[in-house]
Design an enzyme around this catalytic site. Sequence first.
Site, short mmCIF file in Angstrom:
data_model
loop_
_atom_site.label_atom_id
_atom_site.label_comp_id
_atom_site.label_asym_id
_atom_site.label_seq_id
_atom_site.Cartn_x
_atom_site.Cartn_y
_atom_site.Cartn_z
N ASP A 1 0.24 -6.91 -3.05
CA ASP A 1 -1.18 -6.66 -2.77
C ASP A 1 -1.77 -5.99 -4.00
O ASP A 1 -1.08 -5.81 -5.01
CB ASP A 1 -1.36 -5.82 -1.50
CG ASP A 1 -2.63 -6.23 -0.76
OD1 ASP A 1 -3.72 -6.14 -1.36
OD2 ASP A 1 -2.55 -6.66 0.41
N TYR B 1 -3.63 -5.37 15.61
CA TYR B 1 -3.64 -4.58 14.39
C TYR B 1 -3.11 -3.18 14.69
O TYR B 1 -3.81 -2.34 15.26
CB TYR B 1 -5.04 -4.59 13.75
CG TYR B 1 -5.14 -5.71 12.72
CD1 TYR B 1 -4.69 -6.99 13.06
CD2 TYR B 1 -5.61 -5.49 11.44
CE1 TYR B 1 -4.72 -8.02 12.13
CE2 TYR B 1 -5.65 -6.52 10.50
CZ TYR B 1 -5.20 -7.77 10.85
OH TYR B 1 -5.23 -8.79 9.93
N PHE B 2 -1.88 -2.95 14.28
CA PHE B 2 -1.24 -1.68 14.60
C PHE B 2 -1.62 -0.57 13.62
O PHE B 2 -1.11 0.54 13.70
CB PHE B 2 0.28 -1.85 14.66
CG PHE B 2 0.77 -2.61 15.87
CD1 PHE B 2 -0.11 -3.07 16.84
CD2 PHE B 2 2.13 -2.85 16.06
CE1 PHE B 2 0.34 -3.76 17.96
CE2 PHE B 2 2.60 -3.53 17.18
CZ PHE B 2 1.70 -3.99 18.13
N ASP C 1 -6.56 -14.42 2.21
CA ASP C 1 -7.65 -13.69 2.86
C ASP C 1 -8.51 -12.96 1.82
O ASP C 1 -8.07 -12.69 0.71
CB ASP C 1 -7.10 -12.65 3.85
CG ASP C 1 -6.16 -11.64 3.17
OD1 ASP C 1 -5.39 -12.06 2.29
OD2 ASP C 1 -6.22 -10.45 3.51
N GLU C 2 -9.74 -12.70 2.22
CA GLU C 2 -10.65 -11.79 1.52
C GLU C 2 -10.72 -12.08 0.02
O GLU C 2 -10.31 -11.26 -0.80
CB GLU C 2 -10.20 -10.34 1.77
CG GLU C 2 -10.23 -9.99 3.25
CD GLU C 2 -9.79 -8.56 3.57
OE1 GLU C 2 -10.44 -7.95 4.43
OE2 GLU C 2 -8.81 -8.08 2.99
N TRP D 1 -0.63 -2.74 8.45
CA TRP D 1 -1.13 -2.45 7.10
C TRP D 1 -0.94 -0.97 6.86
O TRP D 1 -1.18 -0.15 7.77
CB TRP D 1 -2.61 -2.84 6.99
CG TRP D 1 -2.83 -4.28 7.32
CD1 TRP D 1 -3.31 -4.79 8.50
CD2 TRP D 1 -2.55 -5.42 6.48
NE1 TRP D 1 -3.35 -6.16 8.43
CE2 TRP D 1 -2.89 -6.57 7.21
CE3 TRP D 1 -2.04 -5.56 5.18
CZ2 TRP D 1 -2.75 -7.86 6.69
CZ3 TRP D 1 -1.90 -6.84 4.67
CH2 TRP D 1 -2.26 -7.97 5.43
N THR D 2 -0.53 -0.60 5.66
CA THR D 2 -0.05 0.78 5.49
C THR D 2 -0.90 1.65 4.57
O THR D 2 -0.41 2.62 4.01
CB THR D 2 1.41 0.76 4.99
OG1 THR D 2 1.44 0.03 3.74
CG2 THR D 2 2.34 0.12 5.98
N GLU D 3 -2.18 1.32 4.42
CA GLU D 3 -3.04 2.20 3.60
C GLU D 3 -2.90 3.65 4.06
O GLU D 3 -2.85 4.57 3.24
CB GLU D 3 -4.51 1.79 3.74
CG GLU D 3 -4.89 0.52 3.02
CD GLU D 3 -4.85 -0.69 3.94
OE1 GLU D 3 -4.07 -0.69 4.91
OE2 GLU D 3 -5.60 -1.66 3.68
N ARG E 1 0.85 -1.20 0.00
CA ARG E 1 0.00 0.00 0.00
C ARG E 1 0.88 1.24 0.00
O ARG E 1 0.64 2.20 -0.71
CB ARG E 1 -0.93 -0.01 1.21
CG ARG E 1 -2.23 -0.79 1.00
CD ARG E 1 -2.02 -2.23 0.54
NE ARG E 1 -3.24 -2.97 0.41
CZ ARG E 1 -3.78 -3.74 1.37
NH1 ARG E 1 -3.15 -3.91 2.52
NH2 ARG E 1 -4.92 -4.37 1.17
N HIS F 1 -6.41 -10.22 -3.51
CA HIS F 1 -5.45 -9.11 -3.39
C HIS F 1 -4.39 -9.20 -4.48
O HIS F 1 -3.20 -9.09 -4.21
CB HIS F 1 -4.83 -9.09 -1.99
CG HIS F 1 -5.81 -8.67 -0.93
ND1 HIS F 1 -6.29 -7.39 -0.83
CD2 HIS F 1 -6.43 -9.37 0.07
CE1 HIS F 1 -7.15 -7.31 0.18
NE2 HIS F 1 -7.25 -8.51 0.74
#
Length: 747
Positions: free
Chosen positions: A192, A419-420, A327-328, A469-471, A163, A265
């Site tokens: 991703d 979840y950081f 995932d997802e 996660w870096t969105e 991301r 993803h």
Amino acid sequence: MGKLFLGVLVFLSMYSIAQITCPILPKPVTFVPASDHNPPFRSEKLVFNPLSLPAKLGYLIPEIAKLYGINEVLWKDSTDNKPNPEIAFQPLTGAYPESYAISVTSTGIRISFTSEASCFHALQSLFQMMTFNEPANSYEAPSCFVKDFPTFSWRGLHLDVARHFFTVEEVKKYLDLMSMYKLNVFHWHLTDDQGWRMEIKQYPKLTSIGAWRDSTVENHYATFPRTWKTEHYGGFYTQEQIREVVAYAADRHITIVPEIEMPGHARAALAAYPEYSCSGKQQTVPGIWGVFDDVFCTKDSTLLFLQNILDEVMELFPSQYIHIGGDEVPKTRWKECPKCQSTLKNLNLKDEHELQSYFIGRMDQFLQMHKRKLIGWDEILEGGLTSGAAVMSWRGTEGGIAAAKQGHFVVMSPGSHCYFDHYQSKSTSEPLAIGGYTPLEKVYDFHPIPKELSAQEAPFILGGQANLWTEYIPTFDQLTYMTYPRAIALSQALWGGSKAPYESFEEVLKMHHIPRLMGPNLNTHISLSFMKPTFKFNRIPDGISLGFEFKDTSESVAVSSNDEHNGAWLDHDRTLDIKRTKTNTSQHKLTFFSRCCVDSLTLISHLGLGAKVNYETPLNERYNSGDLTLVDGQFGARPWRGNQWVGFDTNSITIRIDLGKKTKIHGLEIGCLNEPSSWIHLPTEVTVVTDRKKRKYFQISSERTTIECNAKTQNIVLVLTGPSTIPSGLPGEGNTPWIFADEIIIR
Ligand code: ACM
Ligand code: ZN
């Protein structure tokens, strides 16, 4: 060593010797300070005796020392005519694996170890005890005995470089920080939808096309109207760079587990090679977050493509585990794809979940053939878990529990604690994050082994991991802000040791670690929150009181309000009472001044302010912000920040509000969240029941619905009902939507 940093160390030095609390984090299994009469270790120079030291650590000791602001270490030289007390090493065989011991006396320090890794860990502990006393011009450590070993073998930290991209130097810094806290697995999320970050020689377009996007969404992606940053953005690691990072990590006893996301993803990969999707349609690398329908097709050519990629991955990464994501994965395209459907029929599979299980199973076989093991997110349980797979449990602990009960290895990484990318305080000055609320205390309270597991099942839990996660994390400064100090709390949860009460942990963190990390300008969360109040809402008769809590009690806050306290400074009092209105509503605009920041808050006083609330439908624990949330005078924040709302993972909810006495009411204003991209939908109707059991139905069509409701009542029961499933074409279609509420204003 910089001047500021020296000052910090002097201050630390006085503190640690006077108090002799254990300054090491994670706190070791045993720390025994010597009695007051024993002088500390004191030496002008840090002199290491290389005898018995594992060879590689010889070159690493100066590197480790630098992490602690110490720029010079010396090696014992027998011709030195002013010998210093030395730091010596002693290998132990037959001792508890991965254990080390440190004995500190005024005449010297001895480190005993059972492996190179445990010696490395001992050195981190040693440098954490070492301080520099500037007036005396000497290094000091308290006389003590330390004995230590880890509880869990997987002490992981993840980083999403898809991301937002982080350079090799930044990744190395991330590894350095991990090594200080004995974290030993770096989960490198390399691919991703928004970017493919690893050079693959056989498929050069993965990086020439897949590593770049032309725009990135600004603000929270669920905020409308959307705006875009139209910058060509991206980057990737060459294979040579990856080798360098893998070796760097290995030297620091960190295993890198690479993740190549499949079958979902996958948009970046499919932008480069659309032929491996179901439709073959050419699309660009997206600059928006979320879950996309276009995933890898399950046809053989795609499986071969991915296995060719995994060949190159295995060549670079020696880790036992290879993470394949999983995932997802929306099944939309598979349902329409002739190739996927023919596989499904030929193999006699029940549905697309089993097709996913088949896909993962093929990868599992491939990795097993190469003597590696597959690990994937907990969705790989759906449709049946393939024989060799380990599970990373992120949607709570249920997936991990199920896998362990089936005899599969598990890494626990539940969103609730790990979840950081979630917010870490409720302050409105936090930088934009994805949502959620995972403060430091919560991470510290993480227990990787759930109570549901028996003594036979519990050993399948390898350990735990936090994910970054870096969105919403575009810079390295923000990355360290989101990670530290939460990663230190994580390290304690996973190392085990002798976990102190949270307050003691925080004290050690603030006295010994935060100043040290801030020395080389590391941006950490706690540096701000030290001085910042957190608001505490409490019920009082007929209203709420707003209190201010400080981590540091010497801090204070002043409050200015637009009405009765106009201009008043309430820094001595620290609580502000807001009473219920007798009729209708009133607004309080409050401004808070603390040493670091100015915050503001608008509170609406109404007839239900501070009323008793009973959630007859249980809340989802991740979004349980308490039973005052609905009546605390504040609407949930927009853009949605995860906290300040109450969230239910179902489409029909019942809430009881008890006003405490019969009250004449005229109407209600109901706040609900409409965030379809996160599966959160507006309810479509509300039933209001008052004391006389009169039922009234109203339609809901916006985030704030005002309804007329005349009654004299003590209790108000609200039944909010939404659509039974998420409509097609929207994220999560076919699943039950969630309901998020806040605030219920009573007029
Ligand atoms: C995940 O957070 N989608 C694993
Ligand atoms: Zn297909």
